[in-house]
Design an enzyme around this catalytic site. Structure first.
Site, short mmCIF file in Angstrom:
data_model
loop_
_atom_site.label_atom_id
_atom_site.label_comp_id
_atom_site.label_asym_id
_atom_site.label_seq_id
_atom_site.Cartn_x
_atom_site.Cartn_y
_atom_site.Cartn_z
N HIS A 11 1.16 -1.23 -0.03
CA HIS A 11 -0.24 -0.04 -0.17
C HIS A 11 1.01 0.95 0.36
O HIS A 11 0.00 2.21 -1.13
CB HIS A 11 -0.44 -0.24 1.68
CG HIS A 11 -1.90 -1.21 1.53
ND1 HIS A 11 -2.01 -1.90 2.43
CD2 HIS A 11 -3.18 -1.46 0.45
CE1 HIS A 11 -3.25 -2.53 2.41
NE2 HIS A 11 -3.97 -2.32 1.43
N GLU A 44 -1.33 -5.28 -8.48
CA GLU A 44 -1.23 -6.18 -9.80
C GLU A 44 -1.80 -7.10 -9.15
O GLU A 44 -2.15 -8.37 -9.60
CB GLU A 44 -0.16 -5.77 -10.62
CG GLU A 44 -0.15 -4.88 -11.71
CD GLU A 44 1.18 -5.02 -12.64
OE1 GLU A 44 1.91 -5.99 -12.35
OE2 GLU A 44 0.76 -4.67 -13.57
#
Ligand code: PAF
Length: 282
Positions: free
Chosen positions: A37, A150
């Protein structure tokens, strides 16, 4: 550091700082922040003038109520991590009511079939929930760019479809998977693994990596049979799916063709914790 729990205050703040030429980068999260993150936030901080991060465990995307209850909620620690990264990050940590206004249900979306593959098959309604919350968050934050990992490759493709179908004019930036030292893909769910499980979960990436090698010489059927045998041999792991898919349509492939991009996708339970990963094959 600004932390907003209500959209009215967030919107007022953004309106007060934005200029005609400034850009907003947005990182939507469900909290329990990890390095992956933070890497998305770093990209946004580099690329844009203002970075907004949302922390919201979205109830409508959980098809399993137990998973929703057990999802880690660590707002205080999350805010401390962001503050350390850059105190200019603007945090939006709304209540369920602030997002759903008393009607906690999903909108139904047509993502041109992307939603029926892989995660869509095993988590009915999941992508309607994701689409609903991301569309609402986009309407509130009005970002110029938005950043997604991803690891959730199917989600990333679906968000791109959402933006193009609703002409939202937001650039979606996909960022590479962040991995732990044993190559396990970073996920907030990793927190629920014991240290031993977390270490053994390296099997997931090791298997995908070997799939990539085998893809050069073996058929998809042979590779799929090998992957099943790997997880059958490990009691702790329960393979939910392994799929080799067209990286654009996400449709499962059974034959190799020369002009396609292929990816392998996997979902595995380690005890009751569901982990996913993906790798590009060519
Ligand atoms: O990837 C996630 O964490 C969530 O699916 C998202 C995009 C924040 C929507 O709740």
């Amino acid at each position: 550091m600004h932390v907003f729990n209500g959209k009215a205050d967030l919107i007022a703040h953004l309106n007060s700082i934005k200029t005609a030429h400034s850009t907003i980068g947005f990182v939507p999260t469900m909290g329990a922040l990890h390095e992956g993150h933070l890497a998305l936030m770093k990209r946004s901080l580099q690329d844009t003038d203002f970075t907004v991060v949302s922390i919201f465990v979205n109830p409508t995307q959980f098809n399993n109520p137990d998973d929703l209850v057990k999802y880690p909620r660590t707002l205080e620690a999350d805010v401390a991590k962001m503050n350390q990264l850059n105190p200019d990050i603007i945090v939006y940590a709304p209540t369920v009511d602030d997002i759903y206004e008393g009607n906690t249900v999903s909108q139904h979306f047509d993502f041109d079939g992307l939603e029926f593959q892989m995660e869509g098959k095993f988590r009915p309604g999941h992508f309607d929930g994701v689409g609903t919350v991301v569309k609402r968050l986009f309407e509130i934050v009005k970002p110029d760019l938005a950043y997604f990992g991803e690891k959730d490759f199917q989600q990333l493709q679906i968000i791109k479809k959402l933006v193009s179908k609703y002409k939202l004019g937001i650039k979606i930036v996909g960022c590479p998977i962040f991995r732990e030292s044993n190559q396990l893909a970073m996920s907030s769910r990793n927190e629920r693994l014991t240290p031993e499980e977390r270490s053994e979960a390296s099997l997931i990436y090791d298997t995908l990596n070997e799939v990539k090698n085998r893809f050069q010489t073996e058929s998809i059927a042979e590779i799929s049979a090998w992957v099943s045998s790997v997880f059958d041999a490990h009691e702790r792991f329960d393979l939910e799916y392994f799929v080799i898919a067209d990286a654009n349509t996400l449709e499962t492939q059974t034959e190799k063709e020369s002009n396609k991009n292929y990816r392998a996708f996997i979902a595995v339970f380690v005890n009751n914790v569901r982990l996913i990963d993906t790798i590009s094959l060519n």
